[in-house]
Design a protein around this motif. Structure first.
Motif, short mmCIF file in Angstrom:
data_model
loop_
_atom_site.label_atom_id
_atom_site.label_comp_id
_atom_site.label_asym_id
_atom_site.label_seq_id
_atom_site.Cartn_x
_atom_site.Cartn_y
_atom_site.Cartn_z
N PHE A 171 -0.74 -15.58 6.46
CA PHE A 171 -1.84 -16.33 7.05
C PHE A 171 -1.60 -16.54 8.55
O PHE A 171 -2.50 -16.34 9.37
CB PHE A 171 -1.99 -17.69 6.34
CG PHE A 171 -3.06 -18.56 6.93
CD1 PHE A 171 -4.39 -18.36 6.58
CD2 PHE A 171 -2.75 -19.57 7.84
CE1 PHE A 171 -5.39 -19.16 7.13
CE2 PHE A 171 -3.74 -20.36 8.40
CZ PHE A 171 -5.06 -20.16 8.04
N GLU A 172 -0.36 -16.91 8.90
CA GLU A 172 -0.05 -17.14 10.31
C GLU A 172 -0.11 -15.84 11.10
O GLU A 172 -0.52 -15.81 12.26
CB GLU A 172 1.31 -17.82 10.45
CG GLU A 172 1.21 -19.31 10.14
CD GLU A 172 2.54 -19.97 9.84
OE1 GLU A 172 3.56 -19.63 10.47
OE2 GLU A 172 2.56 -20.84 8.95
N ALA A 173 0.30 -14.74 10.46
CA ALA A 173 0.23 -13.46 11.16
C ALA A 173 -1.22 -13.08 11.45
O ALA A 173 -1.55 -12.61 12.53
CB ALA A 173 0.92 -12.37 10.32
N MET A 174 -2.11 -13.30 10.48
CA MET A 174 -3.52 -12.99 10.69
C MET A 174 -4.11 -13.88 11.78
O MET A 174 -4.94 -13.45 12.57
CB MET A 174 -4.31 -13.17 9.39
CG MET A 174 -4.07 -12.07 8.38
SD MET A 174 -5.08 -12.36 6.90
CE MET A 174 -4.75 -10.87 5.96
N SER A 175 -3.64 -15.13 11.81
CA SER A 175 -4.12 -16.03 12.86
C SER A 175 -3.59 -15.58 14.22
O SER A 175 -4.32 -15.58 15.21
CB SER A 175 -3.66 -17.46 12.57
OG SER A 175 -4.05 -17.85 11.27
N ALA A 176 -2.30 -15.18 14.25
CA ALA A 176 -1.70 -14.75 15.52
C ALA A 176 -2.42 -13.53 16.09
O ALA A 176 -2.49 -13.35 17.31
CB ALA A 176 -0.21 -14.45 15.32
N GLN A 177 -2.94 -12.69 15.21
CA GLN A 177 -3.68 -11.51 15.68
C GLN A 177 -5.10 -11.88 16.14
O GLN A 177 -5.82 -11.03 16.64
CB GLN A 177 -3.78 -10.45 14.58
CG GLN A 177 -2.44 -9.92 14.08
CD GLN A 177 -1.63 -9.26 15.18
OE1 GLN A 177 -2.17 -8.60 16.06
NE2 GLN A 177 -0.32 -9.46 15.15
#
Ligand code: SF4
Lengths: 228, 484
Positions: A171-177
Motif C-alpha cells: 500500500f505504501e509503495a503504491m502511495s509512494a508512486q
C-alpha cells in the motif's frame, strides 16, 4: 438489446440492498501503522533482504561507485555472454563504460528480433522504482526506455534498487508512486511487483524455480558510499 | 499446436451424476492420499500466515467491506471501468453467456488470422469451455500454466482452482511427458519436468498471435487489469503476443486501486500461504507509440453467465464477493475426500457448490449444495467472509421449493422435488399436526416393530437398520414416573 445493456439492466433491476459506505483503506493502514513500531531505513533494508532471500532473490550490496564493476564481475562468474539493457535508460552510460562483455541494447521493436531475445539472451538489466520490505518485492515500471520483456524473458534478471526507495508495505509503495492519492497520477502502461525469480509448485507441490520467466533474480542493492 | 493428443475432452460430466462419482472417488485410495496430503500442506501454509487471530479478523472485515461496497455499486463501476479502459485504449466486450464470450474471442482471433492462442490461467475461460470453441474454429488453444498444461496434455480438466494438477503424482507426469512431449525422456526430477514444460512453452509464447488471461481485480478508476501469478506465464501471455485478451466475470471490479492491496494480501495468503506472489502485474494500456514491446491490442471480455441471477437476490449476492482463493476447498472435508473432478463443474468445493447453480441451473447442480456436512470450515476461512453454509442451506431449499414470494425463480427452481418426497413430508406434517393421529401412529409403529425390513435401501449399505423402540417415548416416561 445488446449484451451490455441487458446485463446492466438486470443489475439495476436487483434490489439495492443495504447501503454500504466506501471503505477507508488509508485509515485502516494508518491504524495498523500506529500499532506497529516505527521502522527506519536500516530495518526496512534488513527486512527487505530477509524476505527477498526467502523468495530466492540474490542480494548484492553495492555503492554508486562500484555497482557497474560488480555487475561486470557477476556476469563473468555467471557465464553471461549477452546482457540486455536499455540504451536510453537511466544507467546506459555507466553500463556502457563498465566494459561488460556482450552488452546488448534493446533498441528496436521486439517483433524484429523475438527469436534472438528468447533463445540467445542470457540476462537482462533494469532499474527499479522502489522496493517493499514486508513482502520482499521490487517495484518495476517498464517503459519505452526499459521495455517490459527485459525483466521476463532472459534467464537472469539483474535489477538495481536504491535502498532509499524501500517502503514498508505494498500500500505504501503504491502511495509512494503516486498511484494511490487524492489526485492519483496516471498508471503506467504496465507496472509490476516482482518478488523473486519465477517459480511453480504445480507438480506435487514441489517448488521449482524458473517456470517461465527468469531462473535467477539478482538485486544490486544500492547503498551509500561506505555503507556496504 | 496441431497434435491431436493435446486436445481436451471438454464436455462437462453432468453434475446430476455427482453421487455416483463421489462413490468412485471415495473408493480411490490413491486419489484420496493425494488430496489429503496436498490439502494438509495448504492448510498449514495458510495457518502460518495468520498467527494473530484479531489481525486476521480485522483484515477479513475490511476485505468483506471492500467486496460488498464494490458489489453495491456494480453497474456503475462496470460502466466506469468500461469508460476508463476505453480511454486507455483497451477494448471492452460484454457477454451474457459462454457462447457469446467464446464468439467474441474467436472473432478477435480470426480477425488476426491467428493459428495459436497461448493461455494464462483463467478459470472463466474454463467456465466458457473456450478451448473447445477455439478448436472448432481451427485455432489451437494452449494452456501455459504448468498445472493447466499438464492436465490439458492428459485430456483432463483442473481439479483445483489454484493447483490444477494436484491430483497427479510426479510419476504420472513423468510418464505423460515422456509419452506426449516430442523428444522428452522419462524423468522424475521435478526441476527437469518443469524444464521440459518451460522449453516447449517458450517456443509457443514466441509463436502465438493471441495471449489470453484471466483477471484478479479490475480497477474502475484507473482502468487497470491486475493479475496475480508465480510462474511468469501470465506475463508472457499478456506481453509477448500482438493481441492480449483478458476475460473475467463481471463481479471482479473494484472502484479504486487502494482497494486492491487488502484483497491481494488475503488472496495470496489464503490461497497458498504466500505473503505475495512472484508477479503482481498491473496492465493499463496496450503498447504505446515509442514502446518496443507489449501487445498492440488489449481486449477485456466481461462475462455474466448466471452472475446477475445471484446478484438479483440480496442473500445470494454474497456469492459474488469471492476472490477465488480456493481456501474453502482446501479446508472442506468433503472436497478433501472426493477431489475436484467428482463435482463435474468448473469450480469445485464449497465455492463451486454455491456458484455453479447460477451458472448451470439447479436441474444439473442441485446435488452439489448437499455435498456438505455444514461444518462451517469454509465460511470460517473465507477471506471475504461469504456465509457459505447459509447459502448452501438456501440453495437446498430453492432446489426443493417454489420461489419465495416476490422472488423470481432461479433457473431450475425446485428441480430436486420428487412426488415421493412431497408425499412423505405431507404425511409427516399431517401426523405431527394431529395429536390423535400421531399417538395412533406411534402406538402402531412400536407394536409392529417386528415388521421393519432388515434391508432399508441406501441406509443399510453402511449402517444398521432403523427399528422403532418397543415402547414410545411417552410410554417410557410415564412408566418411569410411576416407579419414582
Ligand atoms: S468462497 Fe471465499 S474461500 Fe472460497 S474461493 Fe471464494 S474467497 Fe476463497
Amino acid at each position: 438489446m445488446s449484451a451490455r445493456d441487458s446485463i446492466l439492466r438486470r443489475l439495476r433491476a436487483a434490489p439495492p440492498g443495504q447501503l454500504v459506505l466506501p471503505p477507508d483503506v488509508p485509515a485502516f493502514y494508518a491504524a495498523v501503522r500506529e500499532q506497529a513500531p516505527a521502522t527506519d531505513r536500516a530495518a526496512r533494508i534488513e527486512l527487505f533482504c530477509e524476505r527477498m532471500s526467502f523468495w530466492r532473490g540474490e542480494i548484492v550490496r553495492v555503492t554508486p561507485g562500484n555497482w557497474a564493476e560488480t555487475l561486470r564481475v557477476l556476469c563473468v562468474t555467471k557465464g553471461v555472454n549477452s546482457l540486455l539493457y536499455g540504451p536510453r535508460g537511466p544507467h546506459a552510460a555507466t553500463l556502457e563504460a563498465a566494459g561488460i562483455k556482450g552488452l546488448k541494447p534493446y533498441d528496436r521493436p521486439v517483433d524484429e528480433w523475438k527469436p534472438e531475445l528468447f533463445r540467445d539472451t542470457d540476462a537482462g538489466f533494469t532499474s527499479t522504482r522502489g522496493g517493499i520490505a514486508e513482502t520482499g518485492t521490487l517495484v518495476v515500471w517498464p517503459d519505452d526506455k526499459e521495455p517490459r520483456l527485459m525483466s521476463l524473458v532472459p534467464p537472469i534478471h539483474f535489477a538495481l534498487l536504491d535502498a532509499n526507495a524501500i517502503c514498508d508495505t505494498p500500500f505504501e509503495a503504491m502511495s509512494a508512486q503516486g498511484w494511490i492519492s487524492d489526485k492519483p497520477v496516471a498508471m503506467p502502461s504496465n507496472a509490476l511487483f516482482i518478488s523473486g525469480p519465477s517459480k511453480t509448485a504445480d507438480i506435487q507441490i514441489t517448488l521449482a524455480y524458473g517456470a517461465h520467466g527468469p531462473k535467477e533474480l539478482v538485486i544490486l542493492l544500492l547503498l551509500g558510499e561506505g555503507e556496504s | 499446436m496441431n497434435a491431436p493428443e493435446n486436445t481436451q475432452t471438454l464436455s462437462f460430466i453432468p453434475a446430476s451424476e455427482f453421487k455416483q462419482r463421489t462413490t468412485e472417488a471415495v473408493a480411490d485410495a490413491h486419489l484420496r492420499q493425494s488430496f489429503r496430503s496436498a490439502m494438509d500442506f495448504l492448510m498449514a501454509k495458510r495457518a502460518a500466515q495468520f498467527p494473530d487471530a484479531d489481525a486476521l479478523e480485522a483484515q477479513r472485515a475490511l476485505a468483506e467491506h471492500i467486496r460488498r461496497y464494490s458489489l453495491s455499486r456494480l453497474p456503475e463501476l462496470l460502466e466506469k471501468l468500461e469508460r476508463q479502459l476505453t480511454a486507455n485504449g483497451i477494448q471492452v466486450h460484454w457477454a451474457e453467456n459462454a457462447e457469446q464470450a467464446n464468439a467474441i474471442i474467436v472473432g478477435i482471433a480470426q480477425k488476426h488470422s491467428a493459428e495459436l492462442m497461448v493461455k494464462g490461467k483463467s478459470m472463466v475461460s474454463e467456465e466458457t469451455e473456450l478451448n473447445h470453441a477455439m478448436e472448432a474454429a481451427g485455432i489451437a488453444a494452449l494452456e501455459s500454466d504448468m498445472g493447466e498444461y499438464i492436465v490439458q496434455l492428459d485430456g483432463e480438466k483442473p481439479s483445483h482452482i489454484i493447483m490444477p494438477a494436484i491430483h497427479k503424482t510426479k510419476q504420472q507426469i513423468a510418464r505423460l511427458f515422456a509419452e506426449k512431449v516430442p523428444g522428452a525422456s522419462y524423468t522424475e526430477s521435478v526441476d527437469e519436468l518443469i524444464g521440459i514444460g518451460r522449453a516447449v512453452l517458450r517456443e509457443k509464447f514466441m509463436a502465438a498471435e493471441i495471449g489470453l488471461s484471466g483477471v484478479n481485480f479490475a480497477v474502475a478508476e484507473t482502468g487497470t487489469l491486475c493479475l496475480v501469478e508465480n510462474e511468469g506465464n501470465g506475463r508472457m501471455c499478456t506481453t509477448v503476443p500482438d493481441v492480449h485478451i483478458a476475460i473475467t466475470g463481471i463481479e471482479k471490479v473494484v472502484e479504486k486501486l487502494e482497494h486492491v492491496p487488502p484483497l491481494l494480501n488475503l488472496l495470496t495468503r489464503s490461497a497458498t500461504g504466500q505473503i505475495i506472489t512472484t508477479y503482481f502485474n498491473m496492465i493499463s494500456r496496450p503498447r504505446q507509440p515509442g514502446e518496443l514491446d507489449g501487445p498492440k491490442e488489449v481486449h477485456l471480455v466481461l462475462l455474466d453467465n448466471g452472475r446477475t441471477q445471484a446478484y438479483a437476490d440480496e442473500q445470494m449476492r454474497a456469492t459474488l464477493q469471492c476472490i477465488r482463493c480456493g481456501a474453502c476447498m482446501n479446508h472442506c472435508p468433503v472436497y478433501t475426500r472426493i477431489g475436484g473432478h467428482a463435482y463435474g463443474t468448473t469450480y469445485p468445493g464449497p465455492i463451486g457448490e454455491i456458484i455453479s447453480p447460477h451458472m448451470m441451473g439447479l436441474a444439473a447442480t442441485h446435488a452439489l449444495p448437499t455435498a456438505s456436512t455444514l461444518c462451517g470450515a469454509c465460511g470460517e476461512v473465507c477471506p471475504v467472509k461469504i456465509p457459505i453454509p447459509d447459502l448452501l442451506i438456501r440453495l437446498r431449499a430453492e432446489a426443493t421449493h417454489d420461489a419465495r414470494p416476490g422472488h423470481a425463480p432461479l433457473v431450475g427452481q425446485g428441480a430436486a422435488r420428487s412426488a415421493l418426497m412431497d408425499f412423505v413430508w405431507a404425511g409427516w406434517a399431517a401426523l405431527y399436526s394431529r395429536p390423535a393421529l400421531y399417538r395412533a401412529f406411534v402406538w402402531l409403529a412400536t407394536r409392529f416393530r417386528f415388521l421393519t425390513p432388515p434391508m432399508q435401501s441406501g441406509w443399510t449399505v453402511s449402517r444398521t437398520p432403523l427399528k422403532p423402540a418397543p415402547r414410545t417415548l411417552r410410554e417410557q416416561l410415564a412408566g418411569r414416573h410411576l416407579k419414582t
